[in-house]
Design an enzyme around this catalytic site. Structure first.
Site, PDB file in Angstrom:
ATOM      1  N   PRO A  35     -61.721  95.979 -51.970  1.00  0.00           N
ATOM      2  CA  PRO A  35     -62.975  95.549 -52.618  1.00  0.00           C
ATOM      3  C   PRO A  35     -63.837  95.482 -51.011  1.00  0.00           C
ATOM      4  CG  PRO A  35     -61.708  93.496 -52.487  1.00  0.00           C
ATOM      5  CD  PRO A  35     -60.789  94.822 -51.933  1.00  0.00           C
TER       6      PRO A  35
ATOM      7  N   CYS B 261     -63.578  85.725 -48.122  1.00  0.00           N
ATOM      8  CA  CYS B 261     -64.876  86.067 -47.770  1.00  0.00           C
ATOM      9  C   CYS B 261     -65.227  85.007 -46.481  1.00  0.00           C
ATOM     10  CB  CYS B 261     -66.085  86.035 -48.572  1.00  0.00           C
ATOM     11  SG  CYS B 261     -67.604  86.479 -48.066  1.00  0.00           S
TER      12      CYS B 261
ATOM     13  N   LYS C  65     -56.781  87.704 -53.841  1.00  0.00           N
ATOM     14  CA  LYS C  65     -56.896  88.299 -52.179  1.00  0.00           C
ATOM     15  C   LYS C  65     -57.169  87.355 -51.395  1.00  0.00           C
ATOM     16  CE  LYS C  65     -58.973  92.283 -49.761  1.00  0.00           C
ATOM     17  NZ  LYS C  65     -60.028  91.481 -49.024  1.00  0.00           N
TER      18      LYS C  65
ATOM     19  N   ASN D 285     -52.686  94.550 -46.430  1.00  0.00           N
ATOM     20  CA  ASN D 285     -54.341  95.051 -45.962  1.00  0.00           C
ATOM     21  C   ASN D 285     -54.417  94.712 -44.598  1.00  0.00           C
ATOM     22  OD1 ASN D 285     -57.419  93.857 -46.623  1.00  0.00           O
ATOM     23  ND2 ASN D 285     -57.130  95.902 -46.258  1.00  0.00           N
ATOM     24  N   GLY D 286     -55.175  95.459 -44.041  1.00  0.00           N
ATOM     25  CA  GLY D 286     -55.704  95.224 -42.574  1.00  0.00           C
ATOM     26  C   GLY D 286     -55.438  96.278 -41.568  1.00  0.00           C
TER      27      GLY D 286
ATOM     28  N   GLY E 144     -59.607  99.365 -46.489  1.00  0.00           N
ATOM     29  CA  GLY E 144     -60.741  99.425 -46.590  1.00  0.00           C
ATOM     30  C   GLY E 144     -62.080 100.196 -45.877  1.00  0.00           C
ATOM     31  N   ARG E 145     -62.209  99.683 -44.648  1.00  0.00           N
ATOM     32  CA  ARG E 145     -63.101 100.398 -43.699  1.00  0.00           C
ATOM     33  C   ARG E 145     -62.844 101.867 -43.461  1.00  0.00           C
ATOM     34  NH1 ARG E 145     -62.976  95.642 -39.307  1.00  0.00           N
ATOM     35  NH2 ARG E 145     -60.530  95.742 -40.416  1.00  0.00           N
TER      36      ARG E 145
HETATM   37  C1  LIG Z   1     -68.432  95.667 -45.316  1.00  0.00           C
HETATM   38  C2  LIG Z   1     -67.273  94.727 -45.789  1.00  0.00           C
HETATM   39  C3  LIG Z   1     -67.412  94.077 -47.137  1.00  0.00           C
HETATM   40  C4  LIG Z   1     -66.255  93.545 -47.655  1.00  0.00           C
HETATM   41  N1  LIG Z   1     -66.303  92.986 -48.707  1.00  0.00           N
HETATM   42  C5  LIG Z   1     -65.240  92.437 -49.362  1.00  0.00           C
HETATM   43  C6  LIG Z   1     -65.250  91.847 -50.549  1.00  0.00           C
HETATM   44  O1  LIG Z   1     -66.107  92.140 -51.556  1.00  0.00           O
HETATM   45  N2  LIG Z   1     -64.307  91.211 -51.157  1.00  0.00           N
HETATM   46  C7  LIG Z   1     -63.114  91.037 -50.361  1.00  0.00           C
HETATM   47  O2  LIG Z   1     -61.871  90.635 -50.742  1.00  0.00           O
HETATM   48  N3  LIG Z   1     -62.786  91.459 -49.172  1.00  0.00           N
HETATM   49  C8  LIG Z   1     -63.934  92.206 -48.556  1.00  0.00           C
HETATM   50  N4  LIG Z   1     -63.985  92.805 -47.426  1.00  0.00           N
HETATM   51  C9  LIG Z   1     -62.570  92.418 -46.709  1.00  0.00           C
HETATM   52  C10 LIG Z   1     -62.136  93.987 -46.957  1.00  0.00           C
HETATM   53  O3  LIG Z   1     -61.626  94.028 -48.152  1.00  0.00           O
HETATM   54  C11 LIG Z   1     -60.642  94.021 -46.048  1.00  0.00           C
HETATM   55  O4  LIG Z   1     -59.655  92.982 -46.426  1.00  0.00           O
HETATM   56  C12 LIG Z   1     -60.878  93.923 -44.423  1.00  0.00           C
HETATM   57  O5  LIG Z   1     -61.863  94.830 -44.438  1.00  0.00           O
HETATM   58  C13 LIG Z   1     -59.724  94.482 -43.758  1.00  0.00           C
HETATM   59  O6  LIG Z   1     -59.319  95.737 -44.393  1.00  0.00           O
HETATM   60  P1  LIG Z   1     -59.376  96.958 -43.555  1.00  0.00           P
HETATM   61  O7  LIG Z   1     -58.982  96.977 -42.128  1.00  0.00           O
HETATM   62  O8  LIG Z   1     -58.648  98.084 -44.213  1.00  0.00           O
HETATM   63  O9  LIG Z   1     -60.985  97.220 -43.611  1.00  0.00           O
HETATM   64  C14 LIG Z   1     -65.025  93.451 -46.748  1.00  0.00           C
HETATM   65  C15 LIG Z   1     -64.952  93.982 -45.488  1.00  0.00           C
HETATM   66  C16 LIG Z   1     -66.105  94.704 -45.179  1.00  0.00           C
HETATM   67  C17 LIG Z   1     -65.886  95.354 -43.819  1.00  0.00           C
END
Ligand SMILES: Cc1cc2nc3c(=O)[nH]c(=O)nc-3n(C[C@H](O)[C@H](O)[C@H](O)COP(=O)(O)O)c2cc1C
Length: 332
Positions: free
Chosen positions: A27, A111, A150, A211-212, A235-236
């Site tokens: 998300p 969050c 989450k 995740n991460g 995610g990103r």
């Molecule tokens: C722009 C942005 C928006 C995010 N929005 C949410 C969200 O709505 N809900 C949530 O649980 N995590 C949110 N996250 C966290 C991501 O889901 C994820 O846990 C985090 O980016 C680490 O994963 P990654 O390294 O693959 O990006 C957000 C992260 C970013 C950068």
């Protein structure tokens, strides 16, 4: 086309994770709206989370909140995610998500944003285990779809309680846990500590989604191997790169060439405009376009004009011209 993984009787979409081990779209607020999820699905993503939505705004019938739960009824398992801390409101909002087609409803315990935390939601809940228990229990008793959480590694270095929250979540009826192993005080800094994912996995028997910091196939393989998680969440790294799911899952996959990437971007803007109208769709597309362009050569001209793009036509026009330019420079 990707087939929806329909769970067998008495099984949830999360149980299916164990056998299918998909790479899941995380998300991302402001990013994983219905058009982005659809682009990822078309590029091979088999399991998606929608962006977080405020439970309070949903039950107040706020239009923007309702717009965020559109498109949940999709061809791949789609998890809605709710923000909030009042159990009955979370349950009311969860019912709305299920009504809209969600295959599961997730509770945001991660969050880090100040205004969310001040309101007692998101990662603030990592410090309120009893309240988390009540929210899960209430939601799970009210909806016929699975409830998941989450979470982060904890609130800060002094409060690293992911394992405690995971055990409690399972005991109260959660069907899956996604772990982004940074604390709230870390926000997005430093590295995600994957050991926390491994510890959570050991502590519970429901599926755990790691995740991460997964940015490529090698990262995902390492996360699966080192943590034992049931699925990996990205995610990103999916921004401007929605084919990453297939890239990770299929070692023989050839990433799209530059022309094809532009075609995917054009398809994306069409979906956005269909969902949000020409002006808003074009405006929202700018952030995606910046990400698509990152991996592309000779993109200065498009970059310079990006802030003037305010309609479907202007975006498509500049992307078609860019494609032409790539041909002329024989970048293919
Ligand atoms: C722009 C942005 C928006 C995010 N929005 C949410 C969200 O709505 N809900 C949530 O649980 N995590 C949110 N996250 C966290 C991501 O889901 C994820 O846990 C985090 O980016 C680490 O994963 P990654 O390294 O693959 O990006 C957000 C992260 C970013 C950068």
């Amino acid at each position: 086309m990707t087939e929806k993984m329909e769970p067998k009787e008495n099984r949830t979409v999360f149980d299916e994770l164990r056998s299918t081990r998909p790479v899941v779209l995380a998300p991302l607020s402001g990013i994983t709206d219905a058009p982005f999820r659809e682009i990822c699905r078309k590029q091979g993503c088999r399991f998606v989370y929608a962006e977080m939505t405020s439970s309070e705004a949903l039950v107040r019938s706020n239009d923007r909140a309702h717009a965020r739960i559109r498109g949940l009824n999709a061809p791949v398992p789609t998890v809605a995610q709710l923000l909030g801390n009042r159990p009955s409101v979370m349950a009311d909002a969860a019912e709305m998500c299920v009504e809209m087609g969600a295959d599961a409803v997730d509770i945001n315990l991660g969050c880090p944003a100040k205004q969310i935390v001040r309101g007692g939601g998101g990662s603030a809940l990592m410090r309120e285990p009893l309240l988390v228990a009540e929210i899960i229990r209430t939601m799970a008793s009210r909806i016929r779809k699975p409830v998941s959480v989450k979470m982060r590694a904890g609130w800060d270095d002094q409060c690293r309680n992911a394992v405690e929250i995971a055990r409690l979540a399972e005991a109260e009826g959660a069907s899956a846990i996604a772990v982004h192993p940074r604390t709230r005080t870390q926000a997005f800094k430093g590295h995600a500590n994957w050991e926390v994912i491994a510890r959570v996995k050991e502590a519970v028997s429901i599926p755990v989604i790691g995740n991460g910091d997964v940015r490529c196939r090698e990262d995902a393989v390492r996360m699966f191997d080192s943590t034992g998680c049931d699925a990996v969440m990205v995610g990103r790294a999916a921004l401007g790169h929605p084919w990453i799911f297939r890239e990770i899952e299929d070692p023989g996959f050839e990433p799209p060439d530059f022309t094809r990437r532009i075609d995917i971007a054009i398809e994306h803007i069409h979906l956005l405009v269909e969902e949000k109208g020409s002006y808003r769709g074009a405006l929202e597309f700018r952030k995606h376009l910046a990400c698509y362009l990152k991996s592309m050569p000779e993109n200065k001209l498009v970059r310079e004009q990006m802030n003037r793009l305010d309609s479907l036509e202007s975006v498509v026009d500049i992307l078609e011209r860019y494609k032409q330019r790539l041909h002329e420079f024989s970048f293919q």
